[in-house]
Enzyme design. Structure first.
Site, PDB file in Angstrom:
ATOM      1  N   THR A 129     100.202  39.789  49.939  1.00 31.61           N
ATOM      2  CA  THR A 129     100.281  41.151  49.418  1.00 31.61           C
ATOM      3  C   THR A 129     101.025  41.109  48.092  1.00 31.61           C
ATOM      4  O   THR A 129     102.065  40.469  47.978  1.00 31.61           O
ATOM      5  CB  THR A 129     101.018  42.080  50.403  1.00 31.61           C
TER       6      THR A 129
ATOM      7  N   ARG B  30      98.146  46.841  57.634  1.00 35.76           N
ATOM      8  CA  ARG B  30      96.984  46.042  58.032  1.00 35.76           C
ATOM      9  C   ARG B  30      96.606  46.325  59.487  1.00 35.76           C
ATOM     10  O   ARG B  30      95.423  46.490  59.815  1.00 35.76           O
ATOM     11  CB  ARG B  30      97.282  44.563  57.821  1.00 35.76           C
TER      12      ARG B  30
ATOM     13  N   LEU C 149     107.400  41.557  51.353  1.00 39.38           N
ATOM     14  CA  LEU C 149     105.954  41.748  51.333  1.00 39.38           C
ATOM     15  C   LEU C 149     105.315  40.496  51.915  1.00 39.38           C
ATOM     16  O   LEU C 149     105.823  39.389  51.739  1.00 39.38           O
ATOM     17  CB  LEU C 149     105.448  41.953  49.900  1.00 39.38           C
ATOM     18  N   ASP C 150     104.192  40.660  52.597  1.00 38.53           N
ATOM     19  CA  ASP C 150     103.470  39.500  53.102  1.00 38.53           C
ATOM     20  C   ASP C 150     103.117  38.574  51.946  1.00 38.53           C
ATOM     21  O   ASP C 150     102.963  39.011  50.794  1.00 38.53           O
ATOM     22  CB  ASP C 150     102.172  39.929  53.794  1.00 38.53           C
ATOM     23  N   LYS C 151     102.949  37.316  52.261  1.00 36.25           N
ATOM     24  CA  LYS C 151     102.611  36.314  51.246  1.00 36.25           C
ATOM     25  C   LYS C 151     101.431  36.751  50.378  1.00 36.25           C
ATOM     26  O   LYS C 151     101.467  36.638  49.151  1.00 36.25           O
ATOM     27  CB  LYS C 151     102.276  34.989  51.941  1.00 36.25           C
TER      28      LYS C 151
END
Length: 332
Positions: free
Chosen positions: A150, A255, A146-148
């Site tokens: 998120t 996104r 997961l993105d930082k």
């Protein structure tokens, strides 16, 4: 019996009758089904497999029934990152895997500028020697990320069998299996139609290497996002709560796809910077809550998969984190 920590594990098998001689890597994969064929091929090339006492380095070499195969399985290579005993929200854990509810702001694995304090650092401290060595020493056990900024659910493999099984499910993206990934996102505006599928290939932006961009078909990687508007939090329709289900899992996929449709995520400075002025349309409590959020409003709310050992169907849900819930309440 597993080898002591730091020692190699010796395994042997005498091949049973077969219709015809078969490739060494296939015979090994059939005999040691907890190891991936790719890993077995690597072990062969490294000279760690013997056939009837002689080292064999060609995975395609034919071996016949009655042959004795000896395999030296090296001890897992220690991960370069050091373990750090920092908080970790564990949703589920067994001998094969661990499901984490990741908070926003936590980087998944070490990278330039984030050498310490990552999820991997915490997992090393929590799981110790059981953490899978597959996936690279910088990303032990990681099968997806997961993105930082998120938040939400993430599963990590603790051994080779689990890594192999989970990786196969994520590679298939749930098209023929049980993998499910659902996200909740707060976006600017109301997508029309209010449910559908976004198909748009993605690739690294030529103008900004830190961003992902939509490109023509054939120039990037296939990316498919299914979405549905769940609610309109504010009466004026300035924002919408959208549930997204991934059919592919590309970097920044949700996104970029929603921004491409003209509905970037609230708080997304990378893909929604042009919509900053939209905040003026919100009531003051909502503007304040958006400022406190300080990140894209994206949460991995559901995760489902088949257990790689038992085949049991597992499904987990994560409640909205406080910052997301506060923003949603303020919008309402």
């Amino acid at each position: 019996m597993p080898a002591p920590s730091g020692a190699s594990e010796e395994r042997s098998v005498v091949l049973a009758e077969a219709a015809a001689p078969e490739r060494l890597d296939r015979a090994l994969a059939r005999s040691f089904d907890d190891l991936s064929r790719a890993r077995l091929q690597t072990l062969v090339r490294e000279g760690l497999v013997r056939c009837d006492g002689a080292v064999v380095r060609d995975p395609a070499r034919k071996v016949a029934a009655g042959s004795r195969l000896d395999l030296s399985l090296p001890a897992p290579q220690p991960a370069e990152p050091r373990g750090e005993a920092l908080p970790l929200t564990v949703v589920h854990e067994d001998e094969d895997l661990i499901v984490i509810d990741k908070p926003a702001g936590l980087v998944v694995h070490p990278a330039a500028g984030h050498e310490d304090g990552t999820l991997v650092n915490r997992l090393i401290a929590h799981c110790g020697a059981s953490l899978s060595g597959i996936g690279g020493v910088r990303r032990p056990g990681i099968v997806h990320r997961l993105d930082k900024d998120t938040s939400g659910l993430l599963v990590v493999a603790k051994n080779d069998l689990a890594h192999q099984g989970l990786s196969a499910q994520f590679a298939d993206h749930g098209r023929s299996g049980a993998l499910e990934r659902a996200y909740l996102a707060l976006v600017w505006g109301v997508p029309e139609p209010r449910g559908g599928t976004i198909r748009a290939s993605l690739a690294r932006s030529r103008h900004n290497r830190e961003k992902i961009a939509v490109v023509r078909e054939g120039e990037g990687r296939e990316a498919i996002t299914h979405y549905r508007v769940e609610a309109l939090p504010d009466a004026a329709g300035v924002t919408a709560l959208v549930r997204c289900r991934l059919e592919t899992g590309r970097t920044h996929q949700i996104r970029v796809h929603l921004s491409h449709r003209g509905h970037p995520l609230l708080g997304d400075a990378t893909y929604g910077g042009a919509f900053k002025t939209k905040a003026a349309l919100l009531a003051e409590p909502a503007r304040a809550a958006l400022d406190r959020l300080g990140r894209q409003a994206l949460h991995a709310v559901e995760l489902g998969f088949l257990h790689p050992r038992s085949g049991e169907r597992l499904r987990f849900e994560s409640p909205l984190p406080q910052d997301f819930a506060d923003l949603l309440a303020a919008l309402s």
